[in-house]
Write an enzyme that holds these catalytic residues in place. Structure first.
Site, short mmCIF file in Angstrom:
data_model
loop_
_atom_site.label_atom_id
_atom_site.label_comp_id
_atom_site.label_asym_id
_atom_site.label_seq_id
_atom_site.Cartn_x
_atom_site.Cartn_y
_atom_site.Cartn_z
N ARG A 198 -18.39 41.51 -0.54
CA ARG A 198 -18.38 41.91 0.87
C ARG A 198 -19.17 43.21 0.99
NH1 ARG A 198 -13.69 45.44 1.38
NH2 ARG A 198 -12.57 45.49 -0.60
N ARG A 223 -25.11 49.65 -17.61
CA ARG A 223 -26.29 50.27 -17.04
C ARG A 223 -26.16 51.77 -17.25
NH1 ARG A 223 -30.90 48.26 -16.23
NH2 ARG A 223 -31.31 49.34 -14.27
N ASP A 237 -13.41 54.59 -9.30
CA ASP A 237 -13.61 55.83 -8.56
C ASP A 237 -12.64 56.87 -9.11
OD1 ASP A 237 -15.65 55.05 -6.83
OD2 ASP A 237 -14.26 54.12 -5.43
#
Length: 366
Positions: A170, A247, A349
Site C-alpha cells: 500500500r 542493501r 523504525d
C-alpha cells in the site's frame, strides 16, 4: 563475570542495558564501531548535529514509547515533510492534494480521485504481479513514473518490474493538504542529537568500542552468563545456511562554508533514475538551525557485500527461507538473545526497535 554481554551499542542494546542495569544486572556493551548509538549516531559538525548514517526522525503513536524516550532527551517539534525533486520539478510527499495540484492542476479531492481512477482503469491491471503493476494499480501512471519508479529502482538496484509486488502493498495517498509524512501523534528530533540520548541510556554501563566480537568470539562469550546479540544472525552462525542479502548505503557529506541554507528543507528525494543518489539531507533543518554554514549529505544506495554496512534486508522469498533456518537455530539457544533489525532480519523504525527491546526485557527479566 557479567550477567549480560551485549553485542552492539545501538538502540536495542542500549535499551536492554539500561533496563537490565536498573534491575541490578551487570552488563558489558561492545561495538565494532568507534562510537555508541548504532545507525542513529549523530556528531557535531560546525555546530550542527549531523546524522552520519542517514536521516532519523523519531515518530510513534505509542504514548508509552514516547514517554520512555523522553526520559533521556527533550524532543523538538520537527515534523517530517520531505520534498520530491523529479528533474527539477518539486512535489510534496507523501502524495497529497499539494502533489496532485502540482501534477494535474486539480483543486478538489474529487478531481484528484477521478484522475487516479482513470489512470488505474487505463492500465488494466487486475492482479499485480510485480512492484510496477502494484504501484500503478494503487496510484496511477503519472505518480508512478515521476515519484516512485526511479527512486525505487535506485533504492533496490533492480528494475521495478523485477521487484515483488509485496514491497509496496500500500502507498500513503491523502486527499488533504497535509504535508506531514507520518500520521503518528508523537514526532520530533532529540535536542542535542541522538548520541546524547543513547549516552544517558548507557550511563554506568561498561562499554568497549572498536571491538569485533567475531575476532575472538569465545573470549567475549566467556565474559558473561548470557549474550544479547544485535548483529547479523547469519554471521553469528558462520553463514552455515547461506548469506542473507542486504542493501547498503554510501554517504557523501559536505560542509558548505559559504551557504547558510542549501535546499530549504531537511530532506529532498531525487526520484528520477538518472540522479545517482536518492536524497540530499540538510542536517541543520532537523533542529531549525540558523548557523552561517550548512552541512549536506548525499545518500547513494548500493548492493551489499561482506565488509559493507548492512541497512535494508531484502525480504524476498529466497532470503526469508534462509532466515527461517537461522531463526530455528536461534530459538534453540538458551544463553543467547537475538534482537534488533540485523538479528531478526527485519526493517525496524526506531520506536519499533525500542518496543522490541522492552518486550525482550519483560520476557527475560520480569
Amino acid at each position: 563475570m557479567y550477567d549480560y554481554l551485549i553485542v552492539g551499542a545501538g538502540l536495542f542494546g542500549a535499551v536492554f542495558a539500561y533496563e537490565a542495569s536498573k534491575r541490578g544486572k551487570t552488563c558489558l556493551v561492545i561495538d565494532k564501531r568507534d562510537h555508541i548509538g548504532g545507525n542513529v549516531y549523530t556528531e557535531e559538525v560546525e555546530g550542527i548535529n549531523v546524522h552520519r548514517y542517514g536521516a532519523h526522525i523519531f515518530h510513534t503513536n505509542n504514548k508509552k514509547i514516547w514517554d520512555y524516550v523522553n526520559q533521556f532527551a527533550t524532543f523538538n517539534r520537527y515534523t517530517n515533510a520531505p520534498i520530491a525533486n523529479y528533474k527539477g520539478e518539486l512535489y510534496n510527499l507523501p502524495f497529497n492534494m499539494n502533489t496532485f495540484y502540482t501534477l494535474w492542476g486539480v483543486t478538489s479531492p474529487q478531481e484528484a480521485q477521478q484522475k487516479i481512477k482513470e489512470q488505474r482503469e487505463a492500465a488494466g491491471i487486475s492482479k499485480p504481479t510485480n512492484l510496477e503493476e502494484q504501484a500503478i494499480s494503487l496510484v496511477g501512471t503519472d505518480i508512478y513514473q515521476k515519484l516512485i519508479k526511479g527512486y525505487t529502482e535506485k533504492q533496490w538496484g533492480r528494475a521495478a518490474k523485477d521487484l515483488p509486488a509485496f514491497i509496496i502493498k500500500r502507498l500513503p495517498v491523502r486527499f488533504t493538504f497535509d504535508n506531514n509524512y507520518f500520521n503518528d501523534r508523537y514526532q520530533g528530533i532529540p535536542i542535542g542529537g541522538y548520541t546524547a540520548m543513547v549516552e544517558k541510556m548507557l550511563e554506568g554501563v561498561d562499554v568497549t568500542l572498536n571491538v569485533d566480537f567475531f575476532e575472538d568470539k569465545e573470549k567475549w562469550s566467556n565474559l558473561a552468563n548470557k549474550i544479547v546479540f544485535t548483529g547479523m544472525i547469519d554471521q553469528y552462525y558462520d553463514y552455515q545456511h547461506g548469506v542473507l542479502a542486504y542493501r547498503s548505503l554510501q554517504f557523501d557529506t559536505t560542509v558548505l562554508d559559504d551557504v547558510a541554507n542549501y535546499q530549504g528543507n531537511a530532506v529532498v528525494n531525487y526520484t528520477d533514475r538518472e540522479t545517482p543518489y536518492t536524497r540530499i539531507i540538510e542536517h541543520k533543518h532537523f533542529e531549525f538551525g540558523t548557523q552561517d554554514k550548512t552541512v549536506i549529505t548525499k545518500e547513494y544506495p548500493s548492493e551489499w557485500h561482506p565488509g559493507d554496512e548492512p541497512y535494508y534486508p531484502v525480504n524476498d522469498k529466497r532470503n526469508e527461507a534462509i532466515y527461517q533456518k537461522y531463526k530455528q537455530l536461534a530459538e534453540q539457544e538458551v544463553n543467547v538473545i537475538f534482537g534488533g533489525r540485523l538479528a531478526t532480519y527485519k526493517y525496524y523504525d526506531m520506536h519499533q526497535v525500542i518496543g522490541a527491546a522492552l518486550a525482550t526485557v519483560t520476557r527475560e527479566l520480569d
